[in-house]
Design a protein around this motif. Structure first.
Motif, PDB file in Angstrom:
ATOM      1  N   GLY A  71       0.811  -1.056   0.101  1.00  0.00           N
ATOM      2  CA  GLY A  71      -0.116  -0.069  -0.161  1.00  0.00           C
ATOM      3  C   GLY A  71       0.915   1.341   0.053  1.00  0.00           C
ATOM      4  N   GLN A  72       0.150   2.342  -0.330  1.00  0.00           N
ATOM      5  CA  GLN A  72       1.044   3.625  -0.327  1.00  0.00           C
ATOM      6  C   GLN A  72       0.332   4.409   0.906  1.00  0.00           C
ATOM      7  OE1 GLN A  72       0.473   5.902  -3.848  1.00  0.00           O
ATOM      8  NE2 GLN A  72       1.959   7.447  -3.073  1.00  0.00           N
ATOM      9  N   ILE A  83      -3.851   4.349   4.531  1.00  0.00           N
ATOM     10  CA  ILE A  83      -3.173   3.793   3.492  1.00  0.00           C
ATOM     11  C   ILE A  83      -4.043   3.548   2.091  1.00  0.00           C
ATOM     12  CG2 ILE A  83      -2.242   1.502   2.943  1.00  0.00           C
ATOM     13  CD1 ILE A  83      -1.309   1.402   5.663  1.00  0.00           C
ATOM     14  N   MET A  84      -3.545   3.404   1.065  1.00  0.00           N
ATOM     15  CA  MET A  84      -4.237   3.113  -0.181  1.00  0.00           C
ATOM     16  C   MET A  84      -3.483   1.935  -0.681  1.00  0.00           C
ATOM     17  SD  MET A  84      -4.814   5.176  -3.749  1.00  0.00           S
ATOM     18  CE  MET A  84      -3.239   5.073  -4.302  1.00  0.00           C
ATOM     19  N   ASP A  85      -4.486   0.809  -0.800  1.00  0.00           N
ATOM     20  CA  ASP A  85      -4.142  -0.490  -1.464  1.00  0.00           C
ATOM     21  C   ASP A  85      -3.757  -0.214  -2.886  1.00  0.00           C
ATOM     22  OD1 ASP A  85      -4.246  -3.118  -2.841  1.00  0.00           O
ATOM     23  OD2 ASP A  85      -4.640  -3.790  -0.570  1.00  0.00           O
ATOM     24  N   LEU A  86      -2.672  -0.639  -3.134  1.00  0.00           N
ATOM     25  CA  LEU A  86      -2.060  -0.482  -4.673  1.00  0.00           C
ATOM     26  C   LEU A  86      -2.997  -1.430  -5.455  1.00  0.00           C
ATOM     27  CD1 LEU A  86       1.671   0.233  -4.136  1.00  0.00           C
ATOM     28  CD2 LEU A  86      -0.185   1.795  -4.440  1.00  0.00           C
ATOM     29  N   GLU A  87      -3.569  -2.315  -5.092  1.00  0.00           N
ATOM     30  CA  GLU A  87      -4.287  -3.479  -5.970  1.00  0.00           C
ATOM     31  C   GLU A  87      -5.704  -2.861  -6.160  1.00  0.00           C
ATOM     32  OE1 GLU A  87      -3.927  -7.504  -5.729  1.00  0.00           O
ATOM     33  OE2 GLU A  87      -1.551  -7.412  -5.026  1.00  0.00           O
TER      34      GLU A  87
END
Length: 122
Positions: A71-72, A83-87
């Motif tokens: 995550g970012q 957090i933002m999940d990268l998927e």
């Protein structure tokens, strides 16, 4: 569900409805009137507390599904990180655990695990 004899050190098992990482497994030989017994020592992946199982090796136990994700970091407020999940691009907040190693900075990437509806930074 797996039998205790199929488990290995470093894998995961549910103990008291908590996902735990197996530290050690010892087995005794079958006795005159019974089957071989196993003793499993494990640590809860969320709390770090030690847990154990003592049962026959043919006992079935639950094995949790553990997902490792990337995550970012969007923002940090005190002990909370967003957090933002990268998927999936899903946004969520989680606490920064005390045993987390390495820097957590806005805009950076972090690894985290998801197990049984709970999240933890790696």
């Amino acid at each position: 569900m797996k039998e205790i004899r199929e488990l290995k050190v470093g894998r995961y098992v549910n103990i008291d409805d908590s996902p735990c990482k197996i530290i050690s497994i010892s087995t005794s030989k079958p006795g005159k009137h019974g089957s071989a017994k196993a003793s499993i020592e494990a640590t809860d992946i969320f709390t770090g507390s030690k847990k154990s199982i003592n049962a026959p090796v043919s006992t079935k136990v639950q094995v949790p599904q553990i997902d490792r994700r990337k995550g970012q970091v969007l923002s940090i407020q005190g002990n909370e990180v967003q957090i933002m999940d990268l998927e999936t691009f899903e946004n969520f907040s989680m606490a920064i655990n005390e045993d987390h190693e390495g820097p957590v900075e806005a805009g950076g990437e972090v690894m985290y695990i998801v197990a049984m509806g709970r999240n933890k930074l790696l």
